[in-house]
Design an enzyme around this catalytic site. Structure first.
Site, PDB file in Angstrom:
ATOM      1  N   LYS A   1     -14.226  13.411   9.683  1.00  0.00           N
ATOM      2  CA  LYS A   1     -13.282  14.533   9.681  1.00  0.00           C
ATOM      3  C   LYS A   1     -12.320  14.383  10.846  1.00  0.00           C
ATOM      4  O   LYS A   1     -12.478  13.548  11.725  1.00  0.00           O
ATOM      5  CB  LYS A   1     -14.019  15.868   9.812  1.00  0.00           C
ATOM      6  CG  LYS A   1     -15.062  16.136   8.745  1.00  0.00           C
ATOM      7  CD  LYS A   1     -14.450  16.387   7.401  1.00  0.00           C
ATOM      8  CE  LYS A   1     -15.556  16.683   6.384  1.00  0.00           C
ATOM      9  NZ  LYS A   1     -15.057  16.663   5.034  1.00  0.00           N
TER      10      LYS A   1
ATOM     11  N   SER B   1     -12.277  14.592   0.589  1.00  0.00           N
ATOM     12  CA  SER B   1     -11.999  15.525   1.686  1.00  0.00           C
ATOM     13  C   SER B   1     -10.972  15.011   2.689  1.00  0.00           C
ATOM     14  O   SER B   1     -10.341  15.802   3.376  1.00  0.00           O
ATOM     15  CB  SER B   1     -13.291  15.883   2.420  1.00  0.00           C
ATOM     16  OG  SER B   1     -13.755  14.795   3.167  1.00  0.00           O
TER      17      SER B   1
END
Length: 166
Positions: free
Chosen positions: A92, A48
């Site tokens: 993230k 990711s």
């Protein structure tokens, strides 16, 4: 007289054991404080965050003071407790903060773009690899309280050792 010698030896050994125990307890308290409130290592792996982080995993350092001081903003890599599963921590990038309007699309489900306004006390997080990331596009804005740290340094692999650029 020999008995008194044994008592003196025992007293000396007990004092030494107590001193070493106190040093160990102090060290463990310092370690707990440092890792929970100042800075701690974390392991990030998966696709990711490609190309910023490696698929096989990076060991990173996360600063725990920045979220407490409100020092997290656009472009920062953050360590976040997952809103879907609190046992999981995500790494993230902050894309938007409270009050920002985000236009996004989920390439796996729709070609149409959607618009969201980040509410007060929340941030919008996304992985750098939008095609393989589960992030705010799936679960919405994340409460600021779920941010555990701001990632600032890569420890492993050795070839990438150093500060992480935004």
């Amino acid at each position: 007289m020999r008995f008194m010698g044994y008592i003196a030896q025992w007293r000396s050994a007990a004092k030494e054991a107590l001193d070493r125990t106190a040093i160990t307890v102090n060290f463990l308290c310092w370690l707990h404080f440092t890792s929970n409130y100042v800075c701690s290592p974390c392991h990030a792996y998966g696709v990711s965050m490609l190309p910023t982080l490696n698929v096989t995993g990076d060991i990173l350092l996360a600063d725990h003071l920045s979220p407490l001081l409100g020092n997290v903003g656009h472009g920062d890599l953050v360590l976040v407790r997952s809103p879907l599963n609190p046992k999981i921590r995500l790494t993230k990038r902050v894309v938007a903060v409270e009050g920002d309007t985000v236009t996004y699309f989920d390439p796996m489900h729709s070609e149409a773009s959607q618009v969201a306004v980040v509410p007060k006390g929340h941030v919008w997080i996304q992985g750098d690899n939008i095609y393989a990331s589960r992030d705010s596009r799936h679960f919405g804005p994340v409460p600021y309280g779920l941010i555990e740290g701001k990632v600032f340094f890569r420890v492993w692999p050795p070839g990438s050792f150093g500060l992480l650029d935004q």
